[in-house]
Design a protein around this motif. Sequence first.
Motif, PDB file in Angstrom:
ATOM      1  N   LYS A  10       0.833  -1.210   0.000  1.00  0.00           N
ATOM      2  CA  LYS A  10       0.000   0.000   0.000  1.00  0.00           C
ATOM      3  C   LYS A  10       0.867   1.259   0.000  1.00  0.00           C
ATOM      4  CE  LYS A  10      -4.034  -2.048   2.271  1.00  0.00           C
ATOM      5  NZ  LYS A  10      -4.908  -2.028   3.467  1.00  0.00           N
ATOM      6  N   GLN A  11       1.940   1.210   0.779  1.00  0.00           N
ATOM      7  CA  GLN A  11       2.844   2.361   0.767  1.00  0.00           C
ATOM      8  C   GLN A  11       3.453   2.572  -0.616  1.00  0.00           C
ATOM      9  OE1 GLN A  11       5.751   1.783   3.852  1.00  0.00           O
ATOM     10  NE2 GLN A  11       4.244   1.897   5.524  1.00  0.00           N
ATOM     11  N   LYS A  12       3.813   1.464  -1.280  1.00  0.00           N
ATOM     12  CA  LYS A  12       4.371   1.567  -2.635  1.00  0.00           C
ATOM     13  C   LYS A  12       3.325   2.116  -3.606  1.00  0.00           C
ATOM     14  CE  LYS A  12       7.619   0.804  -5.700  1.00  0.00           C
ATOM     15  NZ  LYS A  12       8.885   1.569  -5.679  1.00  0.00           N
ATOM     16  N   VAL A  13       2.090   1.617  -3.468  1.00  0.00           N
ATOM     17  CA  VAL A  13       1.014   2.116  -4.340  1.00  0.00           C
ATOM     18  C   VAL A  13       0.766   3.605  -4.082  1.00  0.00           C
ATOM     19  CG1 VAL A  13      -1.449   1.936  -4.837  1.00  0.00           C
ATOM     20  CG2 VAL A  13      -0.065  -0.123  -4.615  1.00  0.00           C
ATOM     21  N   GLY A  14       0.801   3.996  -2.786  1.00  0.00           N
ATOM     22  CA  GLY A  14       0.645   5.417  -2.473  1.00  0.00           C
ATOM     23  C   GLY A  14       1.738   6.263  -3.092  1.00  0.00           C
ATOM     24  N   THR A  15       2.970   5.733  -3.043  1.00  0.00           N
ATOM     25  CA  THR A  15       4.087   6.459  -3.676  1.00  0.00           C
ATOM     26  C   THR A  15       3.876   6.570  -5.179  1.00  0.00           C
ATOM     27  OG1 THR A  15       5.544   5.600  -1.953  1.00  0.00           O
ATOM     28  CG2 THR A  15       6.587   6.525  -3.922  1.00  0.00           C
ATOM     29  N   LEU A  16       3.409   5.473  -5.791  1.00  0.00           N
ATOM     30  CA  LEU A  16       3.148   5.515  -7.237  1.00  0.00           C
ATOM     31  C   LEU A  16       2.007   6.482  -7.566  1.00  0.00           C
ATOM     32  CD1 LEU A  16       3.459   1.705  -8.101  1.00  0.00           C
ATOM     33  CD2 LEU A  16       5.120   3.511  -8.576  1.00  0.00           C
ATOM     34  N   GLU A  17       0.978   6.508  -6.696  1.00  0.00           N
ATOM     35  CA  GLU A  17      -0.113   7.459  -6.914  1.00  0.00           C
ATOM     36  C   GLU A  17       0.396   8.899  -6.833  1.00  0.00           C
ATOM     37  OE1 GLU A  17      -3.238   7.151  -7.702  1.00  0.00           O
ATOM     38  OE2 GLU A  17      -3.332   4.965  -7.761  1.00  0.00           O
ATOM     39  N   THR A  18       1.259   9.147  -5.863  1.00  0.00           N
ATOM     40  CA  THR A  18       1.843  10.488  -5.745  1.00  0.00           C
ATOM     41  C   THR A  18       2.654  10.835  -6.979  1.00  0.00           C
ATOM     42  OG1 THR A  18       1.965  10.164  -3.350  1.00  0.00           O
ATOM     43  CG2 THR A  18       3.247  11.972  -4.286  1.00  0.00           C
ATOM     44  N   LYS A  37       2.223   9.576  -9.923  1.00  0.00           N
ATOM     45  CA  LYS A  37       1.289   9.771 -11.044  1.00  0.00           C
ATOM     46  C   LYS A  37       0.673  11.168 -11.008  1.00  0.00           C
ATOM     47  CE  LYS A  37      -2.874   8.361 -10.919  1.00  0.00           C
ATOM     48  NZ  LYS A  37      -4.109   7.561 -10.797  1.00  0.00           N
ATOM     49  N   GLU A  38       0.238  11.591  -9.810  1.00  0.00           N
ATOM     50  CA  GLU A  38      -0.354  12.927  -9.693  1.00  0.00           C
ATOM     51  C   GLU A  38       0.662  14.007 -10.055  1.00  0.00           C
ATOM     52  OE1 GLU A  38      -3.402  13.795  -9.152  1.00  0.00           O
ATOM     53  OE2 GLU A  38      -4.118  11.728  -8.957  1.00  0.00           O
ATOM     54  N   PHE A  39       1.904  13.791  -9.636  1.00  0.00           N
ATOM     55  CA  PHE A  39       2.933  14.779  -9.961  1.00  0.00           C
ATOM     56  C   PHE A  39       3.166  14.850 -11.471  1.00  0.00           C
ATOM     57  CE2 PHE A  39       7.449  15.707 -10.742  1.00  0.00           C
ATOM     58  CZ  PHE A  39       7.513  16.989 -10.214  1.00  0.00           C
ATOM     59  N   ARG A  40       3.242  13.677 -12.096  1.00  0.00           N
ATOM     60  CA  ARG A  40       3.431  13.676 -13.553  1.00  0.00           C
ATOM     61  C   ARG A  40       2.216  14.253 -14.269  1.00  0.00           C
ATOM     62  NH1 ARG A  40       6.308   7.739 -14.629  1.00  0.00           N
ATOM     63  NH2 ARG A  40       8.275   8.248 -13.551  1.00  0.00           N
ATOM     64  N   LYS A  41       1.034  13.995 -13.701  1.00  0.00           N
ATOM     65  CA  LYS A  41      -0.177  14.557 -14.306  1.00  0.00           C
ATOM     66  C   LYS A  41      -0.141  16.083 -14.245  1.00  0.00           C
ATOM     67  CE  LYS A  41      -5.214  14.308 -13.917  1.00  0.00           C
ATOM     68  NZ  LYS A  41      -6.342  13.708 -13.160  1.00  0.00           N
ATOM     69  N   LYS A  42       0.223  16.610 -13.079  1.00  0.00           N
ATOM     70  CA  LYS A  42       0.336  18.063 -12.949  1.00  0.00           C
ATOM     71  C   LYS A  42       1.419  18.611 -13.868  1.00  0.00           C
ATOM     72  CE  LYS A  42      -1.287  18.263  -8.154  1.00  0.00           C
ATOM     73  NZ  LYS A  42      -0.929  18.623  -6.764  1.00  0.00           N
ATOM     74  N   LEU A  43       2.521  17.856 -13.980  1.00  0.00           N
ATOM     75  CA  LEU A  43       3.594  18.302 -14.868  1.00  0.00           C
ATOM     76  C   LEU A  43       3.121  18.342 -16.320  1.00  0.00           C
ATOM     77  CD1 LEU A  43       6.584  19.087 -15.057  1.00  0.00           C
ATOM     78  CD2 LEU A  43       7.135  16.672 -15.312  1.00  0.00           C
ATOM     79  N   GLY A  44       2.370  17.291 -16.727  1.00  0.00           N
ATOM     80  CA  GLY A  44       1.822  17.289 -18.083  1.00  0.00           C
ATOM     81  C   GLY A  44       0.833  18.424 -18.304  1.00  0.00           C
ATOM     82  N   PHE A  45       0.010  18.699 -17.272  1.00  0.00           N
ATOM     83  CA  PHE A  45      -0.940  19.810 -17.381  1.00  0.00           C
ATOM     84  C   PHE A  45      -0.216  21.145 -17.527  1.00  0.00           C
ATOM     85  CE2 PHE A  45      -3.704  23.009 -15.358  1.00  0.00           C
ATOM     86  CZ  PHE A  45      -4.789  22.926 -16.213  1.00  0.00           C
TER      87      PHE A  45
END
Length: 359
Positions: free
Chosen positions: A215-223, A225-233
Amino acid sequence: QDERIRYEREVASAQLFKQQFTHSGLEPEQITSLLQIFRRRRDTTLEKTRSTITAEESEQKSGGELTMEDPYPDLGSVQEATDDLGLEDDQAEECPEGIDEASFRKMQSLRRDRLHAELEVQRGVGVLQEMAGLLTHLQQEAEAAKAEQAQLQASLAEHQNLMEAELFDIEMMLRLRQGQVEVPQAAVVTDYSDAIVIDKEVVESRNRRIMELGKQKVGTLETTKEFRKKLGFLEWEHKMLALQTKDLEERTKDVHMLRVTKGLQSMLEGGEERRVKADADMLERKVEHLSVTTQKEQNLKKLYNMGTKAAKLRKNENAMLEKKLRELQQNVIQREHIRRLRAPQGSASGAGRKEGERP
């Protein structure tokens, strides 16, 4: 030790020395000469006395005369050495001219006291150094004993653990499911001598820990992903702003290259404003007309509603009157029928009645 140092300083002070010879009748120069003799040090004699005392101590230690009951048996020898030193110094020094024998002996007595105090101080310093060395040695022995005790304690604990393991290490038969055995199977007979039976709770706790880490790894991946999403935006916004800038530049070029006509010129000069003002006035008049018409319409609707309500009331009243009329007609028919039924019986009696009278 501080008392000895203070005593030495008091004996060696010139002021105290001069106070001793205040009433002796000596001249200041003579007192000064006595003070110089008083202050003179006999280094060689001191070293000789110190070496003598050290030799005596070594002999006493080698001879076994030093016991635990008397840790400082050589303290009495300091007084004798000091007395001998004072006598040797007194014999070596000669009385200056013009000084009486009593004053000279008094100075020698003060000097012997000073030398005795110096030797006492040196002896105390030596004893203190020896005690400090003994304390260091004892501390080292204590640390070594503690280390040895810790080592023995660890060895004892290890031995106890080994004894407990030997006590509970027994062979027993267990029936297990094939899927729960993770020992590699041999071709003929599998050796389970090195196998370990693990409690189910241990495996489940380990699985829960693995799930938590997942779960911690998934949370890190979610973070991430959100960072890359914001970067793409942000990159998309940057590109959009760049395209908007380019579009504005092109529009600016088009405006610069636009051909000015009469209509455009009149619009630029203010003709468009007049037209817009005229349209606004016309729209205002239309709004006023519509407001008046709306008011009239509302009044007419109000009158229509009032007429409808009155017609409904009249209609209800007519229905009631019509109902009463039918009831009256029914009553008249019934009375006529009754009268006809009664007519043959009462024809004689009714002959005298006038025509047109009601029975």
